[in-house]
Design a protein around this motif. Structure first.
Motif, PDB file in Angstrom:
ATOM      1  N   ASP A 244      -0.667  64.660 -73.560  1.00  0.00           N
ATOM      2  CA  ASP A 244      -1.628  63.729 -74.170  1.00  0.00           C
ATOM      3  C   ASP A 244      -2.117  64.234 -75.529  1.00  0.00           C
ATOM      4  O   ASP A 244      -2.219  63.455 -76.482  1.00  0.00           O
ATOM      5  CB  ASP A 244      -2.832  63.533 -73.237  1.00  0.00           C
ATOM      6  N   LYS A 245      -2.393  65.522 -75.604  1.00  0.00           N
ATOM      7  CA  LYS A 245      -2.923  66.083 -76.852  1.00  0.00           C
ATOM      8  C   LYS A 245      -1.887  66.078 -77.969  1.00  0.00           C
ATOM      9  O   LYS A 245      -2.234  66.038 -79.156  1.00  0.00           O
ATOM     10  CB  LYS A 245      -3.424  67.505 -76.601  1.00  0.00           C
ATOM     11  N   ASN A 246      -0.602  66.130 -77.606  1.00  0.00           N
ATOM     12  CA  ASN A 246       0.457  66.213 -78.608  1.00  0.00           C
ATOM     13  C   ASN A 246       1.251  64.908 -78.750  1.00  0.00           C
ATOM     14  O   ASN A 246       2.347  64.907 -79.306  1.00  0.00           O
ATOM     15  CB  ASN A 246       1.396  67.374 -78.262  1.00  0.00           C
ATOM     16  N   ASN A 247       0.651  63.809 -78.236  1.00  0.00           N
ATOM     17  CA  ASN A 247       1.287  62.487 -78.343  1.00  0.00           C
ATOM     18  C   ASN A 247       2.711  62.485 -77.797  1.00  0.00           C
ATOM     19  O   ASN A 247       3.640  61.993 -78.417  1.00  0.00           O
ATOM     20  CB  ASN A 247       1.281  61.992 -79.801  1.00  0.00           C
ATOM     21  N   MET A 248       2.867  63.091 -76.631  1.00  0.00           N
ATOM     22  CA  MET A 248       4.166  63.150 -75.967  1.00  0.00           C
ATOM     23  C   MET A 248       4.081  62.439 -74.618  1.00  0.00           C
ATOM     24  O   MET A 248       2.994  62.280 -74.054  1.00  0.00           O
ATOM     25  CB  MET A 248       4.573  64.613 -75.680  1.00  0.00           C
ATOM     26  N   THR A 249       5.232  62.063 -74.099  1.00  0.00           N
ATOM     27  CA  THR A 249       5.279  61.647 -72.701  1.00  0.00           C
ATOM     28  C   THR A 249       5.278  62.919 -71.848  1.00  0.00           C
ATOM     29  O   THR A 249       5.517  64.028 -72.349  1.00  0.00           O
ATOM     30  CB  THR A 249       6.550  60.840 -72.401  1.00  0.00           C
TER      31      THR A 249
END
Length: 526
Positions: A244-249
């Motif tokens: 979530d913090k790194n804009n990843m799935t």
């Protein structure tokens, strides 16, 4: 959202971890098996891989601290919880730069034990005699067999690798300490020694003829470190937070953690093992950065590579090795492979038939950190100057300013101090490899090979693949012709960007002027 675990960052003491509610990856089933199978063990693992935590777990187990093991695997296995006198020696954390440092440390540690067992030191610096008296006194006073736990036994020897005379002196001191253990065998319950390197049994442990080396035993492959199964079954909330913090799935975060910190194999049938220090830091901070490598530059290792003129590119691709080539005593090694392997900079990538293996970098963290530590030798010793060039070069590539990128490289190469002894074609080949590896955070591949070979340098960004060919005292036309004739672009012809579109393919032919030691002409063809 699930409550996130409290990870013991930098904490290697089992008692503190358990009393303060820190997360502990349960290895106590292996501890039970070990303590009920043999009596004298040696384990080698890289630094910050949990050796100290394992030692402290053994310490608290043999001290009978049953309450610390509630809810762990060993609680159902152990019935007695007997208390033993424990002699815990740790050489970690002390820098052994001279004999006096070693003497001060040993006097302090043995002095503590002598005070506990009310013994007066009559043997001065004779560590063997003092240790022997202590073990006998502990056995007589408690009626139970002593336990000896030694962490990082080889720290004094690794600290003096560039001073063979002092190393020999300290080796003799360490050997003196362990010399009484053979005769004490009958009264010892358990002996466990850890280290990074493997100095020959003859030079250090010649008296321990029943020493069980478990460094490459499948049963103990996962005793230190975190396995893929442990990560994905026990740390899902933390992986989700990182995603979530790194804009990843979630899947992208799992893949990123694997690529960055996984890849260690310590035995022939070892499970995938993650670097525990880096992994727990990454999950605690929700950042994917180089934690383990940042804690210590391998100066000894870079010195060895310079001495033996080894090509780090082979570590990237992987290279064949026999067991004798890497699982061998440090002091008898004729190349840096044993120390590179034992220190965690190389690992087993594949086990082949017999005693043949493929060794290579375990993951991106080690690869990138290792390359960055080598760059000052191949370029300039000014780290800030190297970093400034890499940033400018990578920015220019990412923004498709190819002319600017090549001008930056030309200026950078021109600024490298001349050294006739080392600036040959292989030197520059390695330099281009290091630049390609470090030049951009977007790089995906630099080692792809076509059927006929590989280009000098490949840099892949989010939108473009750049294939460079450098011709020493040749022409740009010859360089471009080689890219075509050897099929260097073929592996990238189906490469897609994140939107599923074909990436742009750009070939760059460059002439390299050996007299001026920098780039001459170049030609860019899309």
């Amino acid at each position: 959202m699930a409550e996130l675990k409290l990870f013991p960052i930098g904490l290697q003491d089992f008692s503190q971890i358990r009393r303060n509610g820190y997360y502990y990856v349960d290895k106590t089933d292996i501890v039970y098996k070990m303590t009920h199978t043999d009596r004298v063990y040696f384990l080698s693992r890289p630094r910050r891989f949990g050796k100290s935590l394992l030692i402290s777990t053994l310490r608290d187990y043999f001290l009978g601290k049953k309450e610390l093991f509630e809810g762990l695997a060993i609680e159902k296995l152990e019935k007695e919880w007997k208390q033993y006198p424990v002699f815990h020696l740790s050489f970690a954390g002390t820098k052994f730069t001279d004999l006096q440092t070693f003497q001060i440390y040993m006097n302090y540690k043995l002095g503590e034990f002598e005070e506990k067992y009310k013994i007066t030191n009559k043997n001065g610096y004779e560590w063997g005699s003092r240790f022997s008296e202590l073990l006998k006194a502990a056995y007589e006073q408690t009626g139970t067999e002593p336990v000896i736990l030694v962490d990082e036994y080889d720290a004094p020897l690794l600290d003096t690798m560039d001073n063979s005379e002092l190393q020999l002196v300290l080796k003799q001191e360490v050997r003196k300490l362990f010399s009484p253990l053979k005769d004490m065998g009958g009264i010892l319950r358990f002996v466990f020694l850890t280290g990074i390197s493997k100095f020959s049994q003859l030079s250090i442990f010649s008296e321990l003829n029943n020493l069980k080396v478990i460094t490459m035993k499948d049963d103990y492959a996962a005793v230190c470190g975190i396995t893929k199964e442990e990560l994905f079954s026990q740390m899902q909330p933390e992986i989700k937070a990182l995603a979530d913090k790194n804009n990843m799935t979630y899947e992208e975060a799992c893949a990123a953690l694997t690529k960055k910190y996984d890849g260690y194999h310590f035995t022939e049938n070892s499970p995938d093992i993650y670097n525990p220090f880096s992994l727990l830091n990454a999950l605690s901070d929700s950042k994917l950065i180089n934690y383990w490598f940042a804690t210590g530059t391998p100066t000894i290792l870079t010195r060895l590579i310079k001495k033996y003129n080894m090509d780090p590119e082979s570590f990237d691709k992987g290279f064949p090795a026999t067991l004798e080539m890497f699982d061998s005593p440090t002091e008898t090694a004729t190349d840096p492979i044993p120390l590179l392997y034992q220190s965690g900079y190389l690992t087993i990538k594949k086990a082949e038939k017999g005693s043949r293996f493929i060794l290579g970098f375990p993951n991106d963290e080690v690869r990138d950190g290792f390359c960055k530590s080598l760059l000052p030798y191949y370029a300039t010793e000014l780290v800030s100057k190297n970093d400034t060039f890499l940033m400018r070069f990578s920015d220019a590539l990412e923004e498709a300013r190819l002319e600017d990128a090549l001008k930056e490289m030309k200026a950078f190469l021109s600024s490298i101090p001349y050294n006739a002894e080392k600036q040959n074609e292989n030197h520059y080949k390695t330099l281009f490899y290091l630049i390609a590896r470090l030049c951009t955070p977007y790089v995906v591949k630099t080692e792809e090979t076509s059927a006929a070979g590989r280009s000098d340098m490949v840099v892949e960004t989010e939108s473009t693949v750049y294939v460079f060919e450098f011709k020493l005292d040749g022409t740009v036309e010859e360089a471009l012709a080689q890219i075509d004739s050897k099929g260097y672009l073929i592996p990238y012809s189906v490469t897609k960007d994140k939107n599923g579109n074909d990436k742009k393919l750009v070939k760059i032919g460059v002439s390299f002027d050996s007299e001026k030691r920098t780039l001459g002409e170049w030609k860019i063809v899309e």
